[in-house]
Motif scaffolding. Structure first.
Motif, mmCIF file in Angstrom:
data_model
loop_
_atom_site.group_PDB
_atom_site.id
_atom_site.type_symbol
_atom_site.label_atom_id
_atom_site.label_comp_id
_atom_site.label_asym_id
_atom_site.label_seq_id
_atom_site.Cartn_x
_atom_site.Cartn_y
_atom_site.Cartn_z
ATOM 1 N N PRO A 49 45.101 26.156 39.225
ATOM 2 C CA PRO A 49 44.758 27.575 39.276
ATOM 3 C C PRO A 49 44.362 28.141 37.919
ATOM 4 N N THR A 50 43.348 28.993 37.921
ATOM 5 C CA THR A 50 42.986 29.804 36.758
ATOM 6 C C THR A 50 42.997 31.265 37.206
ATOM 7 N N LYS A 51 42.554 32.162 36.375
ATOM 8 C CA LYS A 51 42.691 33.583 36.687
ATOM 9 C C LYS A 51 41.939 33.981 37.952
ATOM 10 N N TYR A 52 40.675 33.573 38.059
ATOM 11 C CA TYR A 52 39.862 33.975 39.200
ATOM 12 C C TYR A 52 39.451 32.816 40.110
ATOM 13 N N PHE A 53 39.632 31.598 39.617
ATOM 14 C CA PHE A 53 39.064 30.447 40.325
ATOM 15 C C PHE A 53 40.061 29.290 40.300
ATOM 16 N N THR A 77 37.441 30.679 44.847
ATOM 17 C CA THR A 77 37.965 31.885 44.207
ATOM 18 C C THR A 77 39.317 32.238 44.817
ATOM 19 N N ASN A 78 40.162 32.912 44.037
ATOM 20 C CA ASN A 78 41.493 33.273 44.511
ATOM 21 C C ASN A 78 41.624 34.773 44.743
ATOM 22 N N ASP A 79 42.836 35.230 45.064
ATOM 23 C CA ASP A 79 43.050 36.636 45.414
ATOM 24 C C ASP A 79 42.836 37.578 44.235
ATOM 25 N N THR A 80 42.966 37.085 43.014
ATOM 26 C CA THR A 80 42.704 37.929 41.845
ATOM 27 C C THR A 80 41.227 38.303 41.789
ATOM 28 N N PHE A 81 40.376 37.360 42.169
ATOM 29 C CA PHE A 81 38.936 37.644 42.250
ATOM 30 C C PHE A 81 38.659 38.632 43.375
ATOM 31 N N SER A 82 39.185 38.350 44.572
ATOM 32 C CA SER A 82 39.043 39.251 45.716
ATOM 33 C C SER A 82 39.953 38.779 46.839
ATOM 34 N N GLU A 83 40.593 39.733 47.529
ATOM 35 C CA GLU A 83 41.411 39.396 48.680
ATOM 36 C C GLU A 83 40.607 39.408 49.973
#
Length: 421
Positions: A49-53, A77-83
């Protein structure tokens, strides 16, 4: 008196400062621990995991008989990028076939309450001939994929698809997909039709799948935790339409799978897996069924020494059987681990597998030779897992209707690999 008051005030502020510092250190320790746990959890699921990806470890490096070493990068992309929006992609390169493969897709959350998603994707990659994928199966990550090492029968597919995922209830999920694919086998193959022999073909396929966990429940906490997912029952229907978007063939498939576990993982645990499928119509070899074989064609037992799969037939040779209708039964019984030390606990697993199937028109498949499972295929054996560094040993014996004349050809002796983070 004033001097003692000053000392008392000074001591009070020192105490407060130390307590605040200790509290900050404690908070930082907790935050570090949470970050570490999230990282380990992500790693166990196959992500860095990274901040957005989140980088997907599934694409980092693999090996098979057709591509040789297969390596690349991918992620989501993860939830920090968009839920509400997910973007996923990967690119890989095979050194033996000297080809790049890739996929790109986007998912959009349509309804929060029912966890409804729409997914668009474009994929140019390989798929194992005879393999079946259920729409409801999410990502599967293994640090080591043993079957993949010896697979040599692939077909290339360029697929454009649109899919929808919907949670009907906490116990029932549904998915549907419509895809258009260009299929090209990587081996010499022809499928006989009324209009001639097809070496490549276009398919337009609609799929609908249900996954039901009748006894699934949740513990209410800050995050929902699965309590019991078994039995896990999956049903999928696929229909290929002739003349829709230039599709060449018309066929249908019904696939079924149920997995049930009885007992506890740290004690005596029994696992039963039933898988079945029926296909009808003009269906090429690429979309027929195999029983997940995992044995290579070499002369001696030690030359065939490799790594056992999770739910594969260890004594069945690759490409030995294909079916347009089949069923398999697998039974595993995990004995209570042997307590050697607190950290060293090998475990024995008893295994029996059975497969039955048939093909109506094998002569329509040109330049390939395979057998029928209509007499019933049986193998049994055992594993001793986690002997050292996650590795163990497996012994399986083939008997019954498909027993071979040479004793050694009926035996599969292999490594097992089980690693838990």
């Amino acid at each position: 008196m004033f001097k003692y008051c000053i000392l008392l005030v000074f001591a009070f502020f020192v105490t407060i400062s130390q307590a605040q510092s200790a509290n900050e250190t404690h908070v930082e320790t907790i935050q570090d621990s949470v970050k570490k746990n999230l990282f380990v959890k992500g790693l166990a699921n196959g992500y860095i995991p990274t901040k957005y990806f989140n980088f997907d470890l599934r694409y980092l490096i693999k090996y098979n008989q057709y591509e040789g070493v297969r390596t690349g990068l991918g992620g989501i992309t993860n939830d920090t990028f968009s839920e509400k929006v997910r973007i996923n992609s990967y690119t890989v390169y095979g050194f033996r076939d000297d080809m790049f493969k890739f996929s790109v897709g986007s998912s959009f959350k349509l309804n929060e309450k029912t966890n409804t998603w729409m997914t668009l994707s474009y994929t140019d990659d390989l798929q194992e001939t005879g393999s079946t994928k259920f729409l409801t199966d999410k990502r599967i990550f293994q640090f080591f994929e043993p079957r993949l090492l010896n697979i040599d029968l692939f077909h290339r597919h360029i697929t454009k698809s649109i899919a929808f995922e919907h949670r009907i209830s906490n116990n029932l999920n549904a998915e549907t997909e419509f895809s258009e694919s260009y299929i090209k086998p990587t081996y010499n193959y022809g499928y006989v039709t009324k209009n001639g022999v097809l070496n490549t073909f276009n398919l337009s396929i609609a799929k609908f799948a249900l996954q039901w966990s009748p006894f699934k429940s949740f513990k209410v906490s800050e995050t929902a935790t699965k309590d019991n997912d078994y039995p896990l029952i999956t049903l999928q229907y696929s229909k290929s339409f002739n003349d829709v978007l230039k599709s060449d063939l018309s066929f249908s498939k019904v696939d079924f799978r149920t997995i049930h576990k009885i007992g506890k993982k740290d004690g005596n645990l029994s696992e039963i897996t039933l898988v079945g499928g029926i296909a009808s119509g003009n269906i090429p070899l690429t979309h027929l069924y195999h029983a997940y074989p995992n044995n290579i064609r070499k002369e001696t037992i030690m030359q065939r020494f490799s790594v056992a799969g999770t739910n594969s037939f260890e004594t069945m040779f690759f490409n030995e059987f294909f079916s347009d209708k089949f069923a398999t039964f697998q039974f595993k019984h995990y004995l209570k681990p042997f307590y050697v030390t607190a950290r060293y606990k090998p475990q024995m697993v008893l295994i029996t597998r059975y497969a039955i199937g048939d093909t109506k028109e094998p002569k329509r498949h040109q330049n390939v030779t395979f057998g029928s499972l209509k007499k019933g295929y049986t193998e049994s054996g055992f594993e001793i897992n986690k002997l050292i560094f996650g590795f163990g040993l497996s012994f399986t014996y083939r008997y019954g209707a498909y027993h071979l004349s040479e004793f050694g050809d009926n035996v599969a002796f292999k490594f097992t690999f089980n690693l838990t983070l």
